[in-house]
Design a protein around this motif. Structure first.
Motif, PDB file in Angstrom:
ATOM      1  N   SER A   9      29.404   2.140  -8.477  1.00  0.00           N
ATOM      2  CA  SER A   9      27.856   2.210  -8.928  1.00  0.00           C
ATOM      3  C   SER A   9      27.366   3.774  -9.480  1.00  0.00           C
ATOM      4  O   SER A   9      28.264   4.538  -9.560  1.00  0.00           O
ATOM      5  CB  SER A   9      27.065   2.166  -7.595  1.00  0.00           C
ATOM      6  OG  SER A   9      27.373   3.015  -6.705  1.00  0.00           O
ATOM      7  N   THR A  11      24.247   6.888 -10.440  1.00  0.00           N
ATOM      8  CA  THR A  11      23.108   7.327 -10.536  1.00  0.00           C
ATOM      9  C   THR A  11      23.208   8.209 -11.788  1.00  0.00           C
ATOM     10  O   THR A  11      24.041   9.088 -12.155  1.00  0.00           O
ATOM     11  CB  THR A  11      22.579   7.978  -9.409  1.00  0.00           C
ATOM     12  OG1 THR A  11      23.525   8.921  -8.889  1.00  0.00           O
ATOM     13  CG2 THR A  11      22.649   6.854  -8.079  1.00  0.00           C
ATOM     14  N   GLU A  13      19.882  11.127 -12.827  1.00  0.00           N
ATOM     15  CA  GLU A  13      18.618  11.788 -12.847  1.00  0.00           C
ATOM     16  C   GLU A  13      18.355  13.062 -13.202  1.00  0.00           C
ATOM     17  O   GLU A  13      19.269  13.994 -13.267  1.00  0.00           O
ATOM     18  CB  GLU A  13      17.978  11.602 -11.661  1.00  0.00           C
ATOM     19  CG  GLU A  13      18.630  12.187 -10.445  1.00  0.00           C
ATOM     20  CD  GLU A  13      18.280  11.739  -9.176  1.00  0.00           C
ATOM     21  OE1 GLU A  13      18.598  12.400  -8.187  1.00  0.00           O
ATOM     22  OE2 GLU A  13      17.525  10.627  -8.993  1.00  0.00           O
TER      23      GLU A  13
END
Length: 348
Positions: A9, A11, A13
């Protein structure tokens, strides 16, 4: 025990507080998380910081998920070096160094985490620890800070009990570097260690000129003065400077360190857990360096503390400032080893 499934997975940001070194802004926080599942119900995990670009974590995750992890299914997760060899053969045609090594590192760390959890012990016990605490310094001297800001963060590092601080250099003229380094020295005192990091910004002549100036200010080491792959340049520079050269965070795999260490081009070897190939390669690099009486200091902290605990030549773990809610305090400028099973680290 067999590997049954691997989950990947991502992420990505913006960083809340972007930072700058001599060659780049670090303004995004990209993470790739790998979870390796087994038929025994034990799961190992790793989290890899990767990339300033929004798409970078997904590119790494795609390589791991579509190329590397299918080769793991059915393997015995205990055979960590065997799996590493298989993945190196798999990626040889495209070039294992670079992105492929970062993917292999993510798997390597998850496998070590799995071993620790399966046995109910932290990984430093599996590697054969030599010490129970690790000396630490604070990497706080980013280039976006003005002199007053440098003084504030350096003072805070001393209040928290760090043994020293590291300051970025090379973003401007030498006179600017010297002003900033001198200001930090006044704050931390004469006995604390002060390191400088150029992030590959110099050519040989400039590295020699500035290295002599940093030495005059009592710096402990000059980090990444030259492009990472310039082994001969590092050897030449080390012959001319009394100041120790620290480098290694941008080299891939154990073999990339062999000639650098044997040739005397590094006084403090600094592998990065991601680029070097994970726990396995970092441990091997540390032992190689120990054979040449070369010190070892991590690039970054977190899970690297397990490797540092097991090496005879460890001098430092790199850290940021402790957060206000930190579960630990430093004792004699040292981190204690984590006691949770697996590969957790205090400053992940």
């Amino acid at each position: 025990m067999k590997i049954t499934k691997v989950d990947v997975s991502v992420t990505s940001e913006p960083k809340r507080h972007p930072v700058r070194d001599a060659i780049q802004w670090l303004d995004r926080d990209g993470q790739v998380r790998v979870q390796i599942h087994t038929d025994a119900g034990v799961t190992g995990a790793s989290s890899t910081y990767f990339g300033r670009e929004q798409s970078s974590p997904m590119i790494l995750a795609t390589l791991i998920e579509q190329q590397l992890t299918p080769a793991l299914i059915g393997d015995d997760p205990v055979l960590i070096r065997g799996i590493r060899a298989k993945l190196r053969r798999l990626t040889d045609y495209q070039g294992t160094a670079g992105l492929s090594t970062i993917g292999i590192s993510a798997i390597d760390q998850a496998l070590w985490d799995l071993q620790g959890k399966a046995l109910g012990v932290p990984v430093w016990q599996l590697l054969g620890a030599q010490r129970m605490t690790i000396p630490t310094y604070a990497m706080v001297g980013w280039l976006e800070l003005d002199v007053a800001g440098l003084e504030r963060v350096s003072a805070r590092a001393m209040e928290q009990g760090f043994r020293g601080v590291k300051v970025k250099v090379g973003g401007g003229p030498l006179s600017e570097d010297l002003q900033r380094v001198a200001a930090v020295r006044r704050v931390i005192g004469d006995d604390a260690d002060l390191m400088v990091d150029a992030n590959q910004a110099f050519d040989y002549a400039e590295a020699l000129r500035r290295g002599r100036a940093y030495d005059d200010l009592g710096c402990r080491w000059l980090e990444e003065p030259l492009p990472a792959d310039d082994t001969l340049g590092h050897i030449r520079l080390a012959e001319k400077l009394d100041l120790q050269i620290a480098t290694g965070e941008n080299r891939y795999g154990q073999q990339a360190f062999r000639d650098l260490i044997a040739g005397g081009g590094v006084g403090v070897v600094q592998p990065d857990l991601r680029r070097a190939g994970g726990v396995t390669d970092c441990h091997e690099i540390g032992l190689l360096a120990a054979g040449f009486n070369v010190s070892y200091a991590s690039h970054g902290g977190g899970a690297h503390i397990h490797v540092l605990a097991a090496l005879p030549n460890t001098i430092y773990v790199e850290s940021g400032l402790l957060p206000d809610n930190s579960p630990i305090t430093l004792t004699d400028g040292c981190y204690p080893l984590p006691d949770q099973p697996g590969l957790s680290g205090w400053n992940d």
